[in-house]
Write a protein that holds these residues in place. Structure first.
Motif, PDB file in Angstrom:
ATOM      1  N   ASP A  37      23.840 -43.690 104.053  1.00 25.21           N
ATOM      2  CA  ASP A  37      23.582 -44.414 102.813  1.00 25.21           C
ATOM      3  C   ASP A  37      22.978 -45.767 103.159  1.00 25.21           C
ATOM      4  OD1 ASP A  37      25.684 -46.014 103.659  1.00 25.21           O
ATOM      5  OD2 ASP A  37      27.105 -45.244 102.211  1.00 25.21           O
ATOM      6  N   ASN A  38      22.654 -46.507 102.163  1.00 30.33           N
ATOM      7  CA  ASN A  38      22.086 -47.841 102.383  1.00 30.33           C
ATOM      8  C   ASN A  38      23.061 -48.911 101.920  1.00 30.33           C
ATOM      9  OD1 ASN A  38      19.695 -47.175 103.661  1.00 30.33           O
ATOM     10  ND2 ASN A  38      18.664 -46.749 101.738  1.00 30.33           N
ATOM     11  N   ALA A  41      22.125 -52.491 102.585  1.00 26.72           N
ATOM     12  CA  ALA A  41      20.753 -52.880 102.228  1.00 26.72           C
ATOM     13  C   ALA A  41      20.623 -54.358 101.866  1.00 26.72           C
ATOM     14  CB  ALA A  41      20.233 -52.016 101.094  1.00 26.72           C
ATOM     15  N   GLU A  42      21.593 -54.919 101.202  1.00 28.98           N
ATOM     16  CA  GLU A  42      21.515 -56.318 100.762  1.00 28.98           C
ATOM     17  C   GLU A  42      22.303 -57.266 101.654  1.00 28.98           C
ATOM     18  OE1 GLU A  42      19.465 -57.194  98.277  1.00 28.98           O
ATOM     19  OE2 GLU A  42      18.920 -55.075  98.226  1.00 28.98           O
ATOM     20  N   HIS A  43      22.861 -56.754 102.745  1.00 28.03           N
ATOM     21  CA  HIS A  43      23.684 -57.598 103.612  1.00 28.03           C
ATOM     22  C   HIS A  43      22.808 -58.596 104.371  1.00 28.03           C
ATOM     23  CE1 HIS A  43      26.606 -58.895 106.551  1.00 28.03           C
ATOM     24  NE2 HIS A  43      27.538 -58.361 105.770  1.00 28.03           N
ATOM     25  N   VAL A  46      21.490 -57.658 108.048  1.00 29.04           N
ATOM     26  CA  VAL A  46      20.564 -56.548 108.269  1.00 29.04           C
ATOM     27  C   VAL A  46      19.199 -57.112 108.642  1.00 29.04           C
ATOM     28  CG1 VAL A  46      19.297 -54.693 107.093  1.00 29.04           C
ATOM     29  CG2 VAL A  46      21.768 -54.894 106.816  1.00 29.04           C
ATOM     30  N   LEU A  61      19.953 -51.751 110.861  1.00 31.77           N
ATOM     31  CA  LEU A  61      19.352 -51.024 109.746  1.00 31.77           C
ATOM     32  C   LEU A  61      20.301 -50.981 108.553  1.00 31.77           C
ATOM     33  CD1 LEU A  61      17.968 -48.171 112.003  1.00 31.77           C
ATOM     34  CD2 LEU A  61      16.651 -50.045 110.982  1.00 31.77           C
ATOM     35  N   PRO A  62      19.787 -50.822 107.339  1.00 30.35           N
ATOM     36  CA  PRO A  62      20.636 -50.839 106.147  1.00 30.35           C
ATOM     37  C   PRO A  62      21.566 -49.636 106.004  1.00 30.35           C
ATOM     38  CG  PRO A  62      18.361 -50.418 105.541  1.00 30.35           C
ATOM     39  CD  PRO A  62      18.374 -50.757 106.997  1.00 30.35           C
ATOM     40  N   ASN A  63      21.394 -48.604 106.807  1.00 31.23           N
ATOM     41  CA  ASN A  63      22.254 -47.415 106.721  1.00 31.23           C
ATOM     42  C   ASN A  63      23.353 -47.438 107.781  1.00 31.23           C
ATOM     43  OD1 ASN A  63      20.701 -46.988 108.976  1.00 31.23           O
ATOM     44  ND2 ASN A  63      20.129 -44.898 108.477  1.00 31.23           N
ATOM     45  N   ASN A  64      23.722 -48.619 108.257  1.00 31.14           N
ATOM     46  CA  ASN A  64      24.761 -48.822 109.265  1.00 31.14           C
ATOM     47  C   ASN A  64      24.401 -48.245 110.627  1.00 31.14           C
ATOM     48  OD1 ASN A  64      26.683 -48.846 106.603  1.00 31.14           O
ATOM     49  ND2 ASN A  64      27.355 -50.244 108.193  1.00 31.14           N
ATOM     50  N   ARG A  65      23.107 -48.118 110.904  1.00 24.35           N
ATOM     51  CA  ARG A  65      22.633 -47.705 112.218  1.00 24.35           C
ATOM     52  C   ARG A  65      21.933 -48.906 112.869  1.00 24.35           C
ATOM     53  NH1 ARG A  65      23.949 -43.268 114.785  1.00 24.35           N
ATOM     54  NH2 ARG A  65      21.874 -43.123 115.689  1.00 24.35           N
ATOM     55  N   ARG A  80      25.661 -46.664 115.673  1.00 17.26           N
ATOM     56  CA  ARG A  80      26.073 -47.159 114.350  1.00 17.26           C
ATOM     57  C   ARG A  80      26.846 -48.456 114.532  1.00 17.26           C
ATOM     58  NH1 ARG A  80      29.051 -42.755 115.797  1.00 17.26           N
ATOM     59  NH2 ARG A  80      31.292 -42.907 115.607  1.00 17.26           N
TER      60      ARG A  80
END
Length: 119
Positions: A37-38, A41-43, A46, A61-65, A80
């Motif tokens: 998921d993303n 995304a707004e963190h 990132v 990355l916004p998907n915790n990778r 991750r």
């Protein structure tokens, strides 16, 4: 007989270049963030983080990778991550674990100092 079991926070530790890094004595499955998921995304953390010399580039990355490049070697390490406050934990796809901390807009990770890439 006295119990000599170490406290949970000392059960897993890594010493690199004289720096002791403590890891929680939990399994990856218990602490792994949601993948795919993303949610991030707004963190504010990132994005791309780089060492002063630009040799190490660490993209959160916004998907915790994350995807870490070293010199000419793109995607040298991938895995991750999970951010809790200013603390970041990493689980490399090869099984290696690490952590770091964001202090005053700088990422301190594995003996490295990384700065936000402004580009």
């Amino acid at each position: 007989m006295q119990d000599t079991k170490l406290p949970i926070y000392w059960q897993r530790a890594l010493v690199v270049a004289g720096i002791i890094t403590i890891f929680p004595a939990t399994t990856t499955a218990q602490t792994a963030p949601n993948i795919g998921d993303n949610a991030m995304a707004e963190h504010p953390y990132v994005g791309m983080w780089v060492t002063k010399d630009g040799l190490i580039r660490h993209e959160l990355l916004p998907n915790n990778r994350y995807d870490e490049a070293r010199g000419e070697r793109k995607s040298a390490y991938q895995g991750r991550y999970q951010v809790t406050g200013n603390y970041i934990e990493y689980w490399d796809d090869t099984g290696f674990t690490a952590d770091g901390e964001f202090i005053d807009g700088v990422l301190y990770h594995g003996g490295m100092v990384l700065y936000r890439n402004k580009e």
